[in-house]
Design a protein around this motif. Sequence first.
Motif, PDB file in Angstrom:
ATOM      1  N   LEU B  53       1.021  -1.220   0.024  1.00  0.00           N
ATOM      2  CA  LEU B  53      -0.060   0.044  -0.069  1.00  0.00           C
ATOM      3  C   LEU B  53       0.879   1.289  -0.246  1.00  0.00           C
ATOM      4  N   GLY B  54       1.769   1.234   0.595  1.00  0.00           N
ATOM      5  CA  GLY B  54       3.053   2.388   0.702  1.00  0.00           C
ATOM      6  C   GLY B  54       3.547   2.476  -0.732  1.00  0.00           C
ATOM      7  N   LEU B  55       3.955   1.509  -1.182  1.00  0.00           N
ATOM      8  CA  LEU B  55       4.441   1.583  -2.618  1.00  0.00           C
ATOM      9  C   LEU B  55       3.448   2.088  -3.646  1.00  0.00           C
ATOM     10  N   PHE B  56       2.341   1.815  -3.134  1.00  0.00           N
ATOM     11  CA  PHE B  56       1.395   2.307  -4.382  1.00  0.00           C
ATOM     12  C   PHE B  56       0.795   3.642  -4.058  1.00  0.00           C
ATOM     13  N   LEU B  57       0.763   3.863  -2.842  1.00  0.00           N
ATOM     14  CA  LEU B  57       0.400   5.408  -2.447  1.00  0.00           C
ATOM     15  C   LEU B  57       1.562   6.476  -2.609  1.00  0.00           C
ATOM     16  N   GLY B  58       2.697   5.845  -2.750  1.00  0.00           N
ATOM     17  CA  GLY B  58       4.084   6.820  -2.516  1.00  0.00           C
ATOM     18  C   GLY B  58       4.251   7.247  -1.202  1.00  0.00           C
ATOM     19  N   ILE B  59       3.897   6.615  -0.110  1.00  0.00           N
ATOM     20  CA  ILE B  59       4.089   7.064   1.376  1.00  0.00           C
ATOM     21  C   ILE B  59       5.139   6.178   1.597  1.00  0.00           C
ATOM     22  N   LYS B  60       6.051   6.444   2.615  1.00  0.00           N
ATOM     23  CA  LYS B  60       7.060   5.534   3.068  1.00  0.00           C
ATOM     24  C   LYS B  60       6.609   4.265   3.440  1.00  0.00           C
ATOM     25  N   PRO B  61       7.219   3.187   2.852  1.00  0.00           N
ATOM     26  CA  PRO B  61       6.417   1.738   3.170  1.00  0.00           C
ATOM     27  C   PRO B  61       6.466   1.295   4.617  1.00  0.00           C
ATOM     28  N   LEU B  62       7.597   1.662   5.184  1.00  0.00           N
ATOM     29  CA  LEU B  62       7.951   1.144   6.604  1.00  0.00           C
ATOM     30  C   LEU B  62       6.811   2.008   7.470  1.00  0.00           C
ATOM     31  N   LEU B  63       6.383   3.060   7.161  1.00  0.00           N
ATOM     32  CA  LEU B  63       5.204   3.777   8.132  1.00  0.00           C
ATOM     33  C   LEU B  63       4.050   3.392   7.681  1.00  0.00           C
ATOM     34  N   MET B  64       3.764   3.082   6.583  1.00  0.00           N
ATOM     35  CA  MET B  64       2.369   2.519   5.990  1.00  0.00           C
ATOM     36  C   MET B  64       2.173   1.112   6.294  1.00  0.00           C
ATOM     37  N   ALA B  65       3.473   0.353   6.576  1.00  0.00           N
ATOM     38  CA  ALA B  65       3.132  -1.114   7.080  1.00  0.00           C
ATOM     39  C   ALA B  65       2.856  -0.810   8.614  1.00  0.00           C
ATOM     40  N   LEU B  66       3.418   0.020   9.236  1.00  0.00           N
ATOM     41  CA  LEU B  66       3.283   0.171  10.495  1.00  0.00           C
ATOM     42  C   LEU B  66       1.828   0.432  10.904  1.00  0.00           C
ATOM     43  N   VAL B  67       1.136   1.387  10.415  1.00  0.00           N
ATOM     44  CA  VAL B  67      -0.031   1.729  10.265  1.00  0.00           C
ATOM     45  C   VAL B  67      -1.040   0.370  10.138  1.00  0.00           C
ATOM     46  N   VAL B  68      -1.110  -0.102   8.910  1.00  0.00           N
ATOM     47  CA  VAL B  68      -1.634  -1.360   8.443  1.00  0.00           C
ATOM     48  C   VAL B  68      -1.794  -2.498   9.703  1.00  0.00           C
ATOM     49  N   ALA B  69      -0.308  -3.020   9.851  1.00  0.00           N
ATOM     50  CA  ALA B  69      -0.085  -3.933  10.917  1.00  0.00           C
ATOM     51  C   ALA B  69      -0.823  -3.676  12.491  1.00  0.00           C
ATOM     52  N   VAL B  70      -0.583  -2.465  12.882  1.00  0.00           N
ATOM     53  CA  VAL B  70      -0.973  -2.265  14.228  1.00  0.00           C
ATOM     54  C   VAL B  70      -2.629  -2.347  14.288  1.00  0.00           C
ATOM     55  N   PHE B  71      -3.238  -1.623  12.942  1.00  0.00           N
ATOM     56  CA  PHE B  71      -4.595  -1.614  12.850  1.00  0.00           C
ATOM     57  C   PHE B  71      -5.161  -2.876  12.878  1.00  0.00           C
ATOM     58  N   CYS B  72      -4.646  -3.922  12.008  1.00  0.00           N
ATOM     59  CA  CYS B  72      -5.125  -5.322  11.905  1.00  0.00           C
ATOM     60  C   CYS B  72      -4.761  -6.154  13.105  1.00  0.00           C
ATOM     61  N   SER B  73      -3.793  -5.816  13.858  1.00  0.00           N
ATOM     62  CA  SER B  73      -3.499  -6.620  14.991  1.00  0.00           C
ATOM     63  C   SER B  73      -4.456  -6.318  16.096  1.00  0.00           C
ATOM     64  N   VAL B  74      -5.064  -5.225  16.015  1.00  0.00           N
ATOM     65  CA  VAL B  74      -6.158  -4.892  17.223  1.00  0.00           C
ATOM     66  C   VAL B  74      -7.443  -5.679  16.413  1.00  0.00           C
ATOM     67  N   ILE B  75      -7.716  -5.588  15.391  1.00  0.00           N
ATOM     68  CA  ILE B  75      -8.827  -6.225  14.759  1.00  0.00           C
ATOM     69  C   ILE B  75      -8.842  -7.670  14.923  1.00  0.00           C
ATOM     70  N   ILE B  76      -7.722  -8.247  14.598  1.00  0.00           N
ATOM     71  CA  ILE B  76      -7.494  -9.866  14.817  1.00  0.00           C
ATOM     72  C   ILE B  76      -7.756 -10.184  16.286  1.00  0.00           C
ATOM     73  N   GLN B  77      -7.210  -9.259  17.240  1.00  0.00           N
ATOM     74  CA  GLN B  77      -7.441  -9.473  18.642  1.00  0.00           C
ATOM     75  C   GLN B  77      -8.673  -9.631  19.041  1.00  0.00           C
ATOM     76  N   LYS B  78      -9.564  -8.496  18.522  1.00  0.00           N
ATOM     77  CA  LYS B  78     -11.076  -8.451  18.969  1.00  0.00           C
ATOM     78  C   LYS B  78     -11.741  -9.493  18.387  1.00  0.00           C
ATOM     79  N   LEU B  79     -11.467 -10.026  17.030  1.00  0.00           N
ATOM     80  CA  LEU B  79     -12.055 -11.229  16.403  1.00  0.00           C
ATOM     81  C   LEU B  79     -11.922 -12.317  17.147  1.00  0.00           C
ATOM     82  N   ARG B  80     -10.437 -12.533  17.800  1.00  0.00           N
ATOM     83  CA  ARG B  80      -9.926 -13.819  18.384  1.00  0.00           C
ATOM     84  C   ARG B  80     -10.903 -13.839  19.667  1.00  0.00           C
ATOM     85  N   GLU B  81     -11.127 -12.768  20.258  1.00  0.00           N
ATOM     86  CA  GLU B  81     -11.933 -12.573  21.680  1.00  0.00           C
ATOM     87  C   GLU B  81     -13.179 -13.224  21.436  1.00  0.00           C
TER      88      GLU B  81
END
Lengths: 254, 272
Positions: B53-81
Amino acid sequence: MDLAANNEPLVSVKNISFSFGSTKVLEDINLSITQGDFLAVIGPNGSGKSTLVKIILRIYEPGNGSIVLLGEDLKNFEQWDKIGYVPQKATNIDPFFPVSVREVVGMGLLSKKSFPRFLLRRDEKIIDQALEQVDLKDFKSRRIGELSGGQQQRVFIARAIVNQPSLLFLDEPTTGVDAETQERFYSMLGTLNQAHQITIVLITHDLGILNKHVNKIACLNQRLVFHGMHDDFCNSELVQELLRGEHHLVCHRH
Amino acid sequence: MEDILTYGFMQRALVAGVFISIACAILGVFLVLKRDAMLGHGLSHVTFGGVALGLFLGIKPLLMALVVAVFCSVIIQKLREKAGLYEDTAIGIFSSTGMAIGIILVTLSGKFNVDLFSYLFGNILAIERFEVVIAVFLAVTVIMVISFFYQELLYQTFDAEAARTSGIRIGFLDAVLAVLTSITVVIGMKVVGILLVAALLVIPSAAGLQIAKTFRQAVIISSVVSIGSVIAGLFAAFYWDLPAAGTTVVVAFLVFLAFGTLRILKKRGVLE
Ligand SMILES: Nc1ncnc2c1ncn2[C@@H]1O[C@H](COP(=O)(O)OP(=O)(O)OP(=O)(O)O)[C@@H](O)[C@H]1O
Ligand SMILES: [Mg+2]
């Protein structure tokens, strides 16, 4: 609040029912436990004994009814340092889990602390004292998986009493413990109950212990079949029928 | 030996590598003992989606990955609960969907190139200064958060039900662990790449668990193994032109093997 003074029960369970999915486990349980009680909870396998204790400890949430624990509504209960709990099959632990006896007992101290919950130097001493009470001081640095089942069970008991709780829940704590150790263990419970005024709730299948230290009995079978003094338990007809062959074990006082 | 440290890229790689490897090892000990090592694996695939997504949008991939991963981890955790039994399913769904979206985005942005490869296989020797700053900051944050919750996490990992009766907030701590894992996966990606970052969470910790007697020992040994492996990888890359990521993981594996053998020999009574 001094609960003993105004004679309010330490635990009062009102109209509690509970199901796992469509399986009814507990139905309309009403029960109160008073300061100084040594209550034995008995009943056949699957009768809901462990479930009841887990509800009282807020591990499971009951569908209806209410529970008051140490004078507080369970929903808002926070005095966890006054509660000790030894889960059933506590010794079913991962034998390779790298945790020392002292680290396990230290866990019990966390309920007394607020964030960040660090263990301090003076906590060492408290851990030592708890281990001394269960006769395991020399095992302090051993990995818990290296201990025998009975020794592990005693570590969990040390963890449960490390805060000097006012209320102690024990779920079949002597399963797999040899006869002699059991004997010593029960007399230790007797001392905790009598000398230290700790209220004890003991789930057990071992009817032989009932006649020694226990003063009250609750007999569960989805419903609360009996709840009252040990002596009344022996005279109740229902119970005589229920226990049949084992009646003499429970009711023959020495 | 001395001259290797005079290179700026080597200094950056070492600093970032050491901090990141410690975060991976400490977190890994908890994940492995909670039988939750798959969480790191799943989040690494999600991270791929974030990088794409970072490469696609031209945003620094490291930062984009961080946002996406943190966001998904929260959702995964909610789903697991909520889902209870189906803990792995939540991870499975997210990791494959993250990967799939990533592939689409990368293709759309025409970035199937060397740049992408450095994310997949890691390229710590090319780590940029700003990435070092972010990585070290995040690694220190992860380590500090874990140390603040260390006792509680240990209790919960060992015996969740009893921990609950000590007033420990299990759900909250699980969420904390999930978020820390997502952060660690993203910075770990800089060291060994998306494809191998799960290994950095699992293998050093598994090695430590072979010989530790106490939990504290497990954390310390795992960290040492992790740091050692990353440094070995860097040296192998510098002197022999081997890929740092691959060497790091293989070294960690060899240590695991050695410790495992040691444990078996001890158990059989061959050693003391
Ligand atoms: N996690 C669970 N999910 C579904 N059903 C459960 C679960 N735990 C217990 N049960 C069911 O609830 C009922 C009561 O279980 P509980 O563990 O309270 O019994 P118990 O009286 O403690 O039995 P035992 O003497 O064997 O320990 C049983 O029928 C059991 O099958
Ligand atoms: Mg039970």
